[in-house]
Design an enzyme around this catalytic site. Structure first.
Site, short mmCIF file in Angstrom:
data_model
loop_
_atom_site.label_atom_id
_atom_site.label_comp_id
_atom_site.label_asym_id
_atom_site.label_seq_id
_atom_site.Cartn_x
_atom_site.Cartn_y
_atom_site.Cartn_z
N ARG A 22 0.81 -1.22 0.00
CA ARG A 22 0.00 0.00 0.00
C ARG A 22 0.85 1.28 0.00
NH1 ARG A 22 -4.19 -0.86 4.78
NH2 ARG A 22 -2.74 -2.51 5.41
N LYS A 29 8.75 -0.75 3.06
CA LYS A 29 7.97 0.12 3.94
C LYS A 29 8.74 0.55 5.18
CE LYS A 29 4.56 -1.71 6.30
NZ LYS A 29 3.22 -2.19 6.69
N GLY A 87 3.41 -14.98 7.07
CA GLY A 87 2.70 -14.69 8.30
C GLY A 87 3.60 -14.29 9.45
N GLY A 149 -6.84 -5.83 13.79
CA GLY A 149 -7.33 -7.02 14.46
C GLY A 149 -8.07 -6.64 15.74
N GLU A 164 -8.64 -11.16 13.06
CA GLU A 164 -8.21 -10.22 12.04
C GLU A 164 -9.42 -9.67 11.28
OE1 GLU A 164 -5.13 -9.16 11.78
OE2 GLU A 164 -4.57 -10.50 13.42
N ASN A 179 -6.02 -4.76 18.49
CA ASN A 179 -4.71 -5.32 18.81
C ASN A 179 -3.64 -4.40 18.24
OD1 ASN A 179 -2.47 -6.98 19.22
ND2 ASN A 179 -2.86 -8.14 17.33
N SER A 414 34.59 45.65 -5.32
CA SER A 414 33.40 45.00 -5.84
C SER A 414 33.70 44.29 -7.17
CB SER A 414 32.29 46.03 -6.07
OG SER A 414 31.91 46.63 -4.84
N ALA A 432 38.16 47.63 -7.80
CA ALA A 432 36.86 47.22 -8.33
C ALA A 432 37.02 46.61 -9.72
CB ALA A 432 35.92 48.42 -8.39
#
Length: 490
Positions: A22, A29, A87, A149, A164, A179, A414, A432
């Site tokens: 996502r 991520k 998982g 969850g 879930e 959760n 300058s 200058a």
């Protein structure tokens, strides 16, 4: 909070194996940044504050990139590879296999939950140990629990299981206690129940949350600690949540420095990385970013509209409307407005880098000034120097960079160009418009003067029909008429 006593009975497992689809990003991520660090870096910092006996990070997606990032934050981390079984349950299982003789408590954290602090986690571990629970989880109550969850409790209020979102019934989905994805397990119970966790669910994954139900069926104690500040549990799954987590972290960081004695005029437009430091009596004005390892000393004023990245700012210095990276700004020095300090700039005490000045890889001595409209690159400037407007150190000859050396008490005219390599001696001066190609002895005046030559009628002859030619013709005609009138009256 920083615990200096090693807790050998505590192991921390950080889950950082997910792809994070996502986020719509090629970057994993957990490596997206807030507050100057990747998400997983914040989690690692918090884990280290607990001084656990083991810290394990489970990786899979973009494995090498994530592993390099976490070991860069903390070289004592053990990186564990998750296999093809998906998982969170499997991730924790492979982490436990990396510490086979460990028999204490296992704190499980998510690499995409960056705002949890060490005090909250230490309290969770204390509660777990005091209750002698097999599992203690951190929960929160949200008005909208979509995507999380749910914590399902029994009639007596005890935790029964975690469901879930995709597996929840309508009644379960109506539960607002969620959760937070943070758990403390007794290692022995965790090993036992993980072996019985299957993948018969909507995701086809081995859920860590299934351990809750298994522990309850084995008549083990499962408790939940409801966090009072729900923002601590916010996870990051997309760019909108990333921005929100960054905003919350920044608000916390700004407040911390305010309480430490810094004046931050507009917290809403001030961004301070967690890696930056501010001394008491620093003033930060609106629209200012103080990033990475920047350190600001007492009494300094930063802003408005200023960005400092990896900079060192001395006491009572003033930096306004400037952009600086890897620069050192001395005590009492002034920078800006509209100055650009590139890496390697060192401005000594009492010095000045002024309006529309760019510097790079240069040292500007004590009390020396580069006031305006100048480029100073690969240059060493002594004490008490004043460079006139439009000074340029021409450091590149199309093949290599060369240095310019300007001694003490030099004053330049300058619009000077110093063509490197060149040295200007102590106390010297330049006229200058000078183009300085040769070394200037101490106390000398360097000039590069060409006589001015005016080519009469050039515009009318070479740009006939233009507005400039017409204006020149009118002026010449008026002058001739004026001269003729003076002669007539003579």
């Amino acid at each position: 909070m920083t615990n200096t006593t090693l807790d050998t009975s505590l192991a921390v497992v950080i889950l950082a194996a997910g792809q994070g689809t996502r986020m719509r990003s090629a970057l994993p991520k957990v490596l997206h940044r807030i507050g100057g660090r990747p998400l997983v870096g914040h989690v690692l910092d918090t884990a280290r504050d607990l001084a656990p006996g083991h810290v394990l990070v489970v990786v899979r997606h973009e494995r090498d990139q994530v592993a390099e990032a976490v070991t860069g934050v903390s070289d004592e981390v053990v990186v564990v590879d998750q296999d093809e079984i998906p998982g969170t349950g499997r991730a924790v299982e492979v982490a436990l296999a990396a510490v086979p003789d460990f028999d204490g408590d296992v704190l499980v954290l998510s690499g995409d939950v960056p705002l949890l602090d060490a005090d909250t986690l230490a309290a969770l571990v204390r509660d777990h140990r005091a209750s002698r629970a097999a599992v203690t989880l951190l929960s929160a109550v949200l008005p909208d629990a979509t995507g999380y969850g749910r914590v399902i409790r029994g009639a007596d209020g005890t935790v029964e299981r975690i469901v879930e979102q995709k597996d929840a019934t309508d009644a379960e989905a109506a539960v607002t206690e969620i959760n937070a994805g943070v758990y403390v397990f007794q290692a022995a119970a965790l090993r036992e129940h993980l072996a019985d966790v299957g993948t018969a669910n909507a995701q086809g994954e081995k859920y860590l949350t299934d351990v809750i139900g298994l522990a309850r069926r084995a008549e083990r104690t499962v408790t939940a600690s409801v966090v009072s500040d729900v923002t601590l549990t916010l996870g990051v799954n997309d760019r909108a949540q990333l921005a929100e987590a960054g905003r919350l972290l920044n608000a916390r960081t700004v407040r911390r420095w305010q309480l430490e004695g810094a004046t931050i005029q507009d917290p809403a437009t001030t961004w301070i990385d967690v890696t930056a430091t501010l001394a008491p009596d620093v003033t930060v004005l609106p629209n200012t970013h103080i990033l990475r390892a920047t350190a600001v000393a007492a009494g300094a004023t930063i802003g408005p509209d200023t960005t400092l990245e990896d900079c060192e700012v001395g006491e009572n210095a003033v930096v306004r409307r400037a952009d600086a990276t890897l620069a050192v700004i001395g005590a009492g020095a002034t920078v800006g407005p509209f100055a650009y300090l590139r890496p390697g700039t060192k401005l000594a005490a009492g010095g000045k880098i002024g309006t529309f000045v760019e510097t790079k890889n240069s040292t500007i001595g004590e009390g020396s000034k580069v006031p305006h409209l100048s480029y100073i690159g690969d240059t060493t400037i002594g004490r008490g120097v004043n460079l006139g407007a439009g000074a340029i150190t021409a450091n590149y000859d199309d093949i290599a960079k060369h240095r310019t050396e300007i001694g003490d008490e030099v004053h330049s005219g300058s619009h000077n160009v110093f063509v490197a390599p060149v040295r200007i001696g102590d106390g010297a001066k330049t006229g200058a418009g000078a183009v300085i190609r040769k070394d200037v002895p101490a106390g000398a005046l360097a000039l590069s003067v060409a006589p001015q030559r005016n080519v009469e009628g050039w515009v009318e002859n070479h740009r006939p029909g233009t507005a400039a030619a017409d204006a020149a013709a009118r002026a010449r005609s008026a002058q001739e008429q004026g001269d003729g009138s003076q002669e007539a009256h003579g």
